[in-house]
Design a protein around this motif. Structure first.
Motif, short mmCIF file in Angstrom:
data_model
loop_
_atom_site.label_atom_id
_atom_site.label_comp_id
_atom_site.label_asym_id
_atom_site.label_seq_id
_atom_site.Cartn_x
_atom_site.Cartn_y
_atom_site.Cartn_z
N LEU A 125 0.84 -1.20 0.00
CA LEU A 125 0.00 0.00 0.00
C LEU A 125 0.88 1.25 0.00
O LEU A 125 1.87 1.32 0.73
CB LEU A 125 -0.90 0.01 1.24
N ASN A 126 0.51 2.22 -0.82
CA ASN A 126 1.15 3.54 -0.81
C ASN A 126 0.13 4.57 -0.33
O ASN A 126 -1.04 4.52 -0.72
CB ASN A 126 1.63 3.93 -2.21
N ILE A 127 0.58 5.50 0.49
CA ILE A 127 -0.28 6.60 0.95
C ILE A 127 0.39 7.91 0.58
O ILE A 127 1.57 8.14 0.89
CB ILE A 127 -0.50 6.52 2.48
N ARG A 128 -0.36 8.77 -0.09
CA ARG A 128 0.18 10.04 -0.57
C ARG A 128 0.20 11.08 0.56
O ARG A 128 -0.54 10.97 1.53
CB ARG A 128 -0.67 10.55 -1.73
N PRO A 129 1.03 12.11 0.45
CA PRO A 129 1.06 13.17 1.46
C PRO A 129 -0.31 13.83 1.60
O PRO A 129 -0.97 14.15 0.60
CB PRO A 129 2.08 14.17 0.90
N GLY A 130 -0.77 14.01 2.83
CA GLY A 130 -2.04 14.66 3.09
C GLY A 130 -3.25 13.78 2.85
O GLY A 130 -4.39 14.25 2.97
N GLU A 131 -3.03 12.52 2.56
CA GLU A 131 -4.14 11.61 2.27
C GLU A 131 -4.66 10.96 3.56
O GLU A 131 -3.91 10.70 4.49
CB GLU A 131 -3.68 10.52 1.30
N PHE A 132 -5.97 10.70 3.58
CA PHE A 132 -6.61 10.00 4.70
C PHE A 132 -7.08 8.65 4.17
O PHE A 132 -7.92 8.58 3.29
CB PHE A 132 -7.80 10.81 5.21
N VAL A 133 -6.49 7.58 4.74
CA VAL A 133 -6.80 6.23 4.30
C VAL A 133 -7.40 5.43 5.46
O VAL A 133 -6.87 5.46 6.57
CB VAL A 133 -5.53 5.51 3.78
N SER A 134 -8.50 4.75 5.20
CA SER A 134 -9.13 3.90 6.21
C SER A 134 -8.97 2.43 5.87
O SER A 134 -8.98 2.06 4.69
CB SER A 134 -10.63 4.22 6.34
N LEU A 135 -8.82 1.61 6.91
CA LEU A 135 -8.78 0.15 6.76
C LEU A 135 -10.09 -0.39 7.29
O LEU A 135 -10.50 -0.07 8.40
CB LEU A 135 -7.62 -0.44 7.57
N ILE A 136 -10.74 -1.24 6.48
CA ILE A 136 -12.02 -1.79 6.91
C ILE A 136 -12.05 -3.29 6.62
O ILE A 136 -11.42 -3.77 5.67
CB ILE A 136 -13.20 -1.05 6.22
N GLY A 137 -12.76 -4.03 7.44
CA GLY A 137 -12.85 -5.48 7.30
C GLY A 137 -13.38 -6.06 8.60
O GLY A 137 -13.49 -5.36 9.61
N HIS A 138 -13.70 -7.35 8.59
CA HIS A 138 -14.26 -7.97 9.78
C HIS A 138 -13.21 -8.14 10.87
O HIS A 138 -11.99 -8.14 10.59
CB HIS A 138 -14.87 -9.33 9.43
N SER A 139 -13.65 -8.29 12.10
CA SER A 139 -12.75 -8.50 13.24
C SER A 139 -11.84 -9.70 12.96
O SER A 139 -12.30 -10.73 12.46
CB SER A 139 -13.55 -8.76 14.51
N GLY A 140 -10.56 -9.54 13.28
CA GLY A 140 -9.61 -10.63 13.10
C GLY A 140 -8.90 -10.62 11.76
O GLY A 140 -8.09 -11.52 11.50
N CYS A 141 -9.17 -9.60 10.92
CA CYS A 141 -8.53 -9.58 9.60
C CYS A 141 -7.18 -8.87 9.62
O CYS A 141 -6.53 -8.75 8.58
CB CYS A 141 -9.45 -8.94 8.56
N GLY A 142 -6.75 -8.38 10.78
CA GLY A 142 -5.41 -7.82 10.89
C GLY A 142 -5.30 -6.32 10.71
O GLY A 142 -4.20 -5.78 10.53
#
Length: 275
Positions: free
Chosen positions: A30-47
């Motif tokens: 995964l790459n995240i750009r400067p000033g970017e807001f990134v969320s991680l979503i998934g079911h419990s236990g997915c890390g």
């Protein structure tokens, strides 16, 4: 710079008490750009939280690496500040002292006056100007989370990490803090990475939403672009056809992962009888 945070080939394996191993994450890029807001979503236990901890330097990957602003992440550092769901405030310290603890530790090179101004500015920014002498027991859940946010922002981190920061709050308080966080991140061009279970929260705050498959060996399924312009107002974007399309895509993914989890649990029940 096209990439501010670079996550490459991350795998994480935990050793269990019986000697076996549990592969939590596999091939995470995964790459995240400067000033970017990134969320991680998934079911419990997915890390999700495991990945966030690796980026924070609180945990080490079994394979792969993370770089923030060109620097390899080897351990925790003040360039990456974490905001937890449980606030993590010292109960015997006041609001001011909880923020000052971090500022005085990290900003030793600044004068006492400059540190004082940093603390005051960030507490005012999160709406706690009149609560500086209160201790955590005198604060509501929302106010405690504001203290945690002010503490994280006051040391000017390169990357803000948020682990379900509003999960324990009531709907109204959560909505108000989401709006404040969105304004602060946009105004100060803050790069952020957040773990959440809330689809609407992810769509409101994020530039992109990263969808993680179920574990073991969780991988990234897809990355959803959320291109609503800023400033964003929930009442406006939630009425749009585009919003409902994005929300449907996220819900469909989560529902599919839930079905996969159910089918796998049934197979586990059936297999012993079939042997």
């Amino acid at each position: 710079m096209s990439s501010y945070v670079e996550i490459r080939g991350i795998e994480k394996e935990f050793k269990l008490s019986d000697g076996s191993k549990n592969l939590v994450l596999k091939n995470i890029d995964l790459n995240i750009r400067p000033g970017e807001f990134v969320s991680l979503i998934g079911h419990s236990g997915c890390g999700k939280s495991t990945l966030l901890n690796i980026v924070a330097g609180l945990d080490k990957p079994t394979q792969g690496y993370v770089q923030v602003d060109g620097q390899l992440v080897r351990k925790p550092g003040s360039d990456r500040m974490m905001v937890f769901q449980n606030y993590s405030l010292l109960p015997w310290l006041t609001t001011w002292e909880n923020v000052a603890l971090a500022v005085n530790k990290v900003m030793r090179h600044k004068s006492k006056k400059e540190r004082h101004q940093l603390i005051a500015h960030n507490l005012e920014m999160v709406g706690l100007k009149d609560a500086i002498r209160k201790k955590p027991t005198q604060l509501s859940g929302g106010m405690k989370q504001r203290v945690a946010l002010a503490r994280a922002l006051a040391i000017k981190p390169k990357l803000l990490l948020l682990d379900e920061p509003f999960g324990a709050l009531d709907a109204l308080t959560r909505s108000n803090l989401q709006a404040e966080l969105m304004y602060i991140c946009n105004t100060n061009n803050i790069t952020a990475m957040m773990v959440t279970h809330d689809v609407d929260e992810a769509l409101l705050l994020s530039n992109r939403v990263v969808m993680l498959k179920n574990g073991p060996g969780a991988t990234i399924d897809q990355v959803l672009e959320v291109s609503f312009p800023h400033p964003r107002y929930p009442t406006e974007i939630m009425d749009s056809t585009k919003y409902h399309g994005l929300r449907h895509e996220l819900m469909q993914f989560l529902h599919k992962q839930q079905q996969v989890k159910y089918i796998e649990s049934q197979i586990v029940k059936i297999l012993p009888d079939a042997v």
